[in-house]
Scaffold this active site. Structure first.
Site, PDB file in Angstrom:
ATOM      1  N   ASP A  51       0.849  -1.194   0.000  1.00 53.43           N
ATOM      2  CA  ASP A  51       0.000   0.000   0.000  1.00 53.43           C
ATOM      3  C   ASP A  51       0.882   1.241   0.000  1.00 53.43           C
ATOM      4  O   ASP A  51       1.812   1.361   0.803  1.00 53.43           O
ATOM      5  CB  ASP A  51      -0.894   0.002   1.248  1.00 53.43           C
ATOM      6  N   TYR A  56       3.062  10.136  -0.339  1.00 55.27           N
ATOM      7  CA  TYR A  56       4.218   9.612   0.390  1.00 55.27           C
ATOM      8  C   TYR A  56       5.535   9.875  -0.335  1.00 55.27           C
ATOM      9  O   TYR A  56       6.604   9.771   0.260  1.00 55.27           O
ATOM     10  CB  TYR A  56       4.072   8.108   0.644  1.00 55.27           C
ATOM     11  N   LYS A  81      -2.966   5.851  -3.946  1.00 56.82           N
ATOM     12  CA  LYS A  81      -3.999   6.813  -3.559  1.00 56.82           C
ATOM     13  C   LYS A  81      -3.792   8.153  -4.253  1.00 56.82           C
ATOM     14  O   LYS A  81      -2.665   8.609  -4.428  1.00 56.82           O
ATOM     15  CB  LYS A  81      -3.994   7.021  -2.035  1.00 56.82           C
ATOM     16  N   HIS A 114      -7.650   9.676  -1.502  1.00 57.92           N
ATOM     17  CA  HIS A 114      -6.957   9.650  -0.218  1.00 57.92           C
ATOM     18  C   HIS A 114      -7.729  10.349   0.902  1.00 57.92           C
ATOM     19  O   HIS A 114      -7.710   9.901   2.053  1.00 57.92           O
ATOM     20  CB  HIS A 114      -5.578  10.299  -0.381  1.00 57.92           C
TER      21      HIS A 114
END
Length: 285
Positions: A51, A56, A81, A114
């Site tokens: 994931d 990120y 996401k 997200h």
């Protein structure tokens, strides 16, 4: 309801016909990515569910680690996401395709919005969610996203999306640990055929020093982390613990050779106090 028997290859069925692995490995920002740890997880620990998220900032690095693992793309479950700054029909489609390019893949097994909020001046969150979701519906139809879903959506967000769009989200990924058990949201998701997926199963470490968790860990001769992760999956929750340390990844996956008793499950259920260890989305319109 707990799945029985649970194994490291256990999956949960999605309404679109796919099976999502019940336990995966999460990545994150602020040092939450390690190339060596990902390769180790894939090649030595049997992890098949990863994931990540555009936010990120590790898409390209993650793609390289997956390539180094030598595993076939079809053997992996990859979740990504869409960040809130990419909400909107055109922006969402472009962001998804850009993420595929960054990771060196042709499709995602699961693609999530997200957050329910947006940052578009003059447009309501509801309007932007609906427009964005229509883009995800098309990406799903085109096979770029084998399943689509949302993250951090509350019941009112899901209700609005149900009214505004055609496809009910296949997944809702939400903070879930002994201190944060959103029972009303979980019941709604079950009623609507939305798989509930939990992140931060260790409450960002806050659960690891809890006396109740430690008592149950001592009873089963396990670590506090293993108790929290086992509790999540024994509740039938798709769970994605994060770690960049090889020994922790190995530890977090050793949760399929024991079972918590009803008394243990009840004690952990009693720890709910409503706290969030991430941003609280409940007040987003």
């Amino acid at each position: 309801m707990a799945l029985s028997p649970l194994t490291s290859s256990s999956t949960v069925p999605l309404s679109c016909g796919l099976q999502i692995p019940i336990c995966g490995l999460g990545t994150s920002h602020d040092g939450g990515f390690s190339h060596d740890a990902i390769v180790y997880a894939l090649t030595e620990c049997g992890v098949r569910h990863i994931d990540t998220a555009k936010y990120y900032g590790c898409e390209e690095e993650l793609g390289k680690a997956i390539e180094e693992s030598g595993l076939a793309r079809s053997d992996l479950w990859l979740t990504n996401k869409l960040w809130l700054e990419d909400h909107g029909y055109k922006a969402a489609k472009k962001a998804c395709l850009d993420s595929c390019s960054q990771m060196g893949v042709k499709y995602f097994d699961l693609y999530l919005m997200h957050w329910p909020g947006s940052r578009t001046p003059g447009r309501s969150n509801r309007e932007m969610r609906a427009e964005t979701w229509r883009a995800l519906e098309e990406l799903h139809e085109e096979g770029v996203c084998r399943a689509i879903g949302v993250s951090n959506f509350m019941v009112h967000h899901l209700e609005q999306l149900k009214e505004d769009c055609s496809v009910i989200p296949h997944v809702n990924q939400v903070e879930y640990h002994p201190f944060q058990q959103p029972s009303h949201l979980m019941e709604y998701c079950q009623q609507e055929g939305i798989v509930f997926e939990g992140y931060s199963p260790l409450a960002k470490g806050q659960a690891l020093n809890n006396p109740t968790v430690l008592h149950i860990a001592a009873k089963h001769r396990r670590t506090a982390a293993q108790i929290c992760i086992r509790w999540s999956i024994q509740n039938g929750i798709v769970t994605i613990p994060k770690s960049t340390k090889k020994e922790r990844i190995q530890e977090n996956l050793k949760v399929f050779d024991f079972q918590l008793e009803d008394e243990d499950m009840a004690m952990l259920r009693g720890l709910h106090d409503g706290r969030h260890v991430t941003w609280d989305p409940t007040n987003v319109e």
